[in-house]
Design a protein around this motif. Structure first.
Motif, PDB file in Angstrom:
ATOM      1  N   LEU A 215       0.826  -1.204   0.000  1.00 34.45           N
ATOM      2  CA  LEU A 215       0.000   0.000   0.000  1.00 34.45           C
ATOM      3  C   LEU A 215       0.863   1.259   0.000  1.00 34.45           C
ATOM      4  O   LEU A 215       0.608   2.207  -0.762  1.00 34.45           O
ATOM      5  N   ALA A 216       1.884   1.279   0.852  1.00 34.85           N
ATOM      6  CA  ALA A 216       2.757   2.451   0.909  1.00 34.85           C
ATOM      7  C   ALA A 216       3.539   2.613  -0.386  1.00 34.85           C
ATOM      8  O   ALA A 216       3.685   3.735  -0.904  1.00 34.85           O
ATOM      9  N   GLY A 217       4.051   1.506  -0.921  1.00 37.44           N
ATOM     10  CA  GLY A 217       4.802   1.574  -2.169  1.00 37.44           C
ATOM     11  C   GLY A 217       3.946   2.077  -3.322  1.00 37.44           C
ATOM     12  O   GLY A 217       4.413   2.881  -4.147  1.00 37.44           O
ATOM     13  N   TYR A 218       2.707   1.641  -3.388  1.00 37.48           N
ATOM     14  CA  TYR A 218       1.812   2.117  -4.454  1.00 37.48           C
ATOM     15  C   TYR A 218       1.517   3.602  -4.283  1.00 37.48           C
ATOM     16  O   TYR A 218       1.454   4.353  -5.264  1.00 37.48           O
ATOM     17  N   GLY A 219       1.351   4.029  -3.034  1.00 36.13           N
ATOM     18  CA  GLY A 219       1.104   5.444  -2.790  1.00 36.13           C
ATOM     19  C   GLY A 219       2.271   6.308  -3.225  1.00 36.13           C
ATOM     20  O   GLY A 219       2.084   7.361  -3.857  1.00 36.13           O
ATOM     21  N   PHE A 220       3.485   5.875  -2.901  1.00 38.10           N
ATOM     22  CA  PHE A 220       4.661   6.655  -3.295  1.00 38.10           C
ATOM     23  C   PHE A 220       4.913   6.600  -4.807  1.00 38.10           C
ATOM     24  O   PHE A 220       5.412   7.555  -5.392  1.00 38.10           O
ATOM     25  N   ALA A 221       4.589   5.479  -5.431  1.00 40.06           N
ATOM     26  CA  ALA A 221       4.903   5.303  -6.845  1.00 40.06           C
ATOM     27  C   ALA A 221       3.869   5.894  -7.778  1.00 40.06           C
ATOM     28  O   ALA A 221       4.203   6.333  -8.889  1.00 40.06           O
ATOM     29  N   ARG A 222       2.592   5.921  -7.363  1.00 38.73           N
ATOM     30  CA  ARG A 222       1.536   6.266  -8.322  1.00 38.73           C
ATOM     31  C   ARG A 222       0.663   7.454  -7.910  1.00 38.73           C
ATOM     32  O   ARG A 222      -0.181   7.887  -8.690  1.00 38.73           O
ATOM     33  N   THR A 223       0.791   7.965  -6.722  1.00 35.91           N
ATOM     34  CA  THR A 223      -0.057   9.073  -6.298  1.00 35.91           C
ATOM     35  C   THR A 223       0.789  10.291  -5.951  1.00 35.91           C
ATOM     36  O   THR A 223       1.991  10.176  -5.725  1.00 35.91           O
ATOM     37  N   GLU A 224       0.127  11.437  -5.900  1.00 30.61           N
ATOM     38  CA  GLU A 224       0.781  12.686  -5.529  1.00 30.61           C
ATOM     39  C   GLU A 224       0.070  13.268  -4.310  1.00 30.61           C
ATOM     40  O   GLU A 224      -1.159  13.319  -4.259  1.00 30.61           O
ATOM     41  N   PHE A 225       0.831  13.695  -3.327  1.00 29.40           N
ATOM     42  CA  PHE A 225       0.270  14.321  -2.137  1.00 29.40           C
ATOM     43  C   PHE A 225       1.328  15.234  -1.528  1.00 29.40           C
ATOM     44  O   PHE A 225       2.527  15.059  -1.776  1.00 29.40           O
ATOM     45  N   PRO A 226       0.934  16.217  -0.750  1.00 37.20           N
ATOM     46  CA  PRO A 226       1.893  17.162  -0.175  1.00 37.20           C
ATOM     47  C   PRO A 226       2.908  16.460   0.738  1.00 37.20           C
ATOM     48  O   PRO A 226       2.553  15.610   1.557  1.00 37.20           O
ATOM     49  N   GLY A 227       4.162  16.818   0.570  1.00 35.51           N
ATOM     50  CA  GLY A 227       5.210  16.257   1.410  1.00 35.51           C
ATOM     51  C   GLY A 227       5.635  14.853   1.032  1.00 35.51           C
ATOM     52  O   GLY A 227       6.323  14.184   1.807  1.00 35.51           O
ATOM     53  N   LYS A 228       5.247  14.409  -0.162  1.00 30.22           N
ATOM     54  CA  LYS A 228       5.555  13.034  -0.584  1.00 30.22           C
ATOM     55  C   LYS A 228       7.062  12.780  -0.621  1.00 30.22           C
ATOM     56  O   LYS A 228       7.540  11.759  -0.113  1.00 30.22           O
ATOM     57  N   THR A 229       7.817  13.692  -1.193  1.00 28.64           N
ATOM     58  CA  THR A 229       9.264  13.494  -1.331  1.00 28.64           C
ATOM     59  C   THR A 229       9.942  13.416   0.033  1.00 28.64           C
ATOM     60  O   THR A 229      10.768  12.522   0.272  1.00 28.64           O
ATOM     61  N   TRP A 230       9.584  14.319   0.933  1.00 26.31           N
ATOM     62  CA  TRP A 230      10.204  14.322   2.257  1.00 26.31           C
ATOM     63  C   TRP A 230       9.791  13.103   3.071  1.00 26.31           C
ATOM     64  O   TRP A 230      10.602  12.551   3.827  1.00 26.31           O
TER      65      TRP A 230
ATOM     66  N   PHE B 281      12.722  -1.138   4.153  1.00 24.07           N
ATOM     67  CA  PHE B 281      13.205  -1.844   2.962  1.00 24.07           C
ATOM     68  C   PHE B 281      12.040  -2.334   2.116  1.00 24.07           C
ATOM     69  O   PHE B 281      12.086  -2.277   0.881  1.00 24.07           O
ATOM     70  N   GLY B 282      10.994  -2.820   2.754  1.00 25.45           N
ATOM     71  CA  GLY B 282       9.830  -3.288   2.020  1.00 25.45           C
ATOM     72  C   GLY B 282       9.154  -2.163   1.252  1.00 25.45           C
ATOM     73  O   GLY B 282       8.746  -2.342   0.089  1.00 25.45           O
ATOM     74  N   VAL B 283       9.030  -0.997   1.879  1.00 23.91           N
ATOM     75  CA  VAL B 283       8.431   0.149   1.192  1.00 23.91           C
ATOM     76  C   VAL B 283       9.293   0.561   0.004  1.00 23.91           C
ATOM     77  O   VAL B 283       8.785   0.846  -1.092  1.00 23.91           O
ATOM     78  N   PHE B 284      10.604   0.588   0.205  1.00 25.43           N
ATOM     79  CA  PHE B 284      11.511   0.955  -0.888  1.00 25.43           C
ATOM     80  C   PHE B 284      11.419  -0.042  -2.034  1.00 25.43           C
ATOM     81  O   PHE B 284      11.326   0.356  -3.208  1.00 25.43           O
ATOM     82  N   LEU B 285      11.433  -1.344  -1.723  1.00 23.64           N
ATOM     83  CA  LEU B 285      11.389  -2.367  -2.767  1.00 23.64           C
ATOM     84  C   LEU B 285      10.109  -2.281  -3.575  1.00 23.64           C
ATOM     85  O   LEU B 285      10.135  -2.298  -4.816  1.00 23.64           O
ATOM     86  N   MET B 286       8.966  -2.177  -2.893  1.00 25.17           N
ATOM     87  CA  MET B 286       7.693  -2.145  -3.610  1.00 25.17           C
ATOM     88  C   MET B 286       7.528  -0.850  -4.388  1.00 25.17           C
ATOM     89  O   MET B 286       6.964  -0.854  -5.491  1.00 25.17           O
ATOM     90  N   THR B 287       8.035   0.259  -3.858  1.00 25.13           N
ATOM     91  CA  THR B 287       7.956   1.523  -4.590  1.00 25.13           C
ATOM     92  C   THR B 287       8.723   1.439  -5.905  1.00 25.13           C
ATOM     93  O   THR B 287       8.221   1.843  -6.965  1.00 25.13           O
TER      94      THR B 287
END
Length: 280
Positions: A93-108, A153-159
């Motif tokens: 879920l987190a990886g999909y959010g980072f990879a496919r959605t846009e929201f404020p503060g995403k990069t940080w 690591f899991g969030v990074f891998l899935m992203t």
């Protein structure tokens, strides 16, 4: 020199180096397995006779004769499988959010998650212990499972894996009036099975072999995991007087992991191959 002959010798050298590397990797495992079938009295005198008799199953019968060993196995299965399923769910879920959605503060926020890769487990043991003690979660399954859910690591891998999936597939599903959740569960997740299998294996191994946190959180013997329970059966002189029993414990604890790896190895190979293709 004939190019074909040169290539043939090059392939032989690579094959020979691979065989030597495989032998060097397997030899310690065979040594542990052989010692586990030797009497402890004999191993107290010498450990260089591996293939010659006598042999014994007493080391394994001593493990199975421990009254709580099957409870420890059950505890390890609940903790390892529970932690693996939840990490896969949250990381996907987190990886999909980072990879496919846009929201404020995403990069940080993503950088903050990646910063978690640099934090060792021992650095947060004391705060975790105090927090779980205040919540009354020690000697419980949630107390053993929850700390492992923080998996940067899991969030990074899935992203990274989701970013490599072509957006055209997702956009086509959205044009067919599919919801974002439907796209995620019906399109994206099936395509990410190799990455999920790899993350699942890593998470399961980490949870199954974890010793430090169960040592802190589980203070009652019926809540021990297998690694902690087997360690509790060792004497102060286990390495010199019970070497065979010690090796049998290592084999006993490793068998479920080997079975799991044999079942999912095709997905791990596919994930590695896919990563090489994307890098190329």
């Amino acid at each position: 020199m004939n190019p074909n002959l040169s290539n043939r010798w090059g392939n032989r050298v690579i094959f020979g180096a691979t065989v030597l590397a495989a032998i060097a990797w397997v030899a310690p495992l065979l040594w542990i397995l052989a010692l586990s079938f030797k009497p402890n009295e004999l191993l107290a005198q010498r450990t260089d006779i591996l293939l010659a008799p006598p042999y014994t199953l007493k080391n394994y019968s001593d493990i199975l004769g421990t009254s709580l060993v099957f409870r420890w196995i059950a505890n390890s299965c609940v903790v390892a499988f529970g932690q693996t399923v939840l990490v896969l769910l949250l990381s996907s879920l987190a990886g999909y959010g980072f990879a496919r959605t846009e929201f404020p503060g995403k990069t940080w926020l993503y950088r903050l998650v990646l910063a978690g890769l640099a934090v060792p487990q021992t650095a947060v043991v004391i705060p975790l212990h105090r927090m779980f003690a205040d919540w009354g979660l020690h000697n419980s399954y949630p107390g053993l499972i929850l700390p492992g859910l923080a998996a940067p690591f899991g969030v990074f891998l899935m992203t990274q894996y989701f970013r490599a999936i072509p957006r055209d597939l997702e956009e086509a599903a959205l044009l067919d009036n599919a919801s974002r959740w439907t796209v995620f569960t019906r399109v994206i997740l099936p395509l990410s099975l190799p990455a999920q299998a790899t993350l699942g294996i890593v998470t399961f191994l980490s949870a199954w072999n974890d010793y430090l946190w169960p040592l802190i959180s589980a203070t009652q013997s019926d809540h021990y995991t297998l690694t902690l329970g087997l360690a509790s059966t060792q004497t102060n002189f286990a390495q010199s007087e019970g070497l065979g029993f010690l090796m049998a414990q290592a084999v006993f604890a490793a068998v479920p992991v080997l079975v799991l790896y044999a079942f999912f190895q095709q997905y791990i190979v596919a994930a590695v191959a896919g990563a090489k293709v994307r890098q190329a």
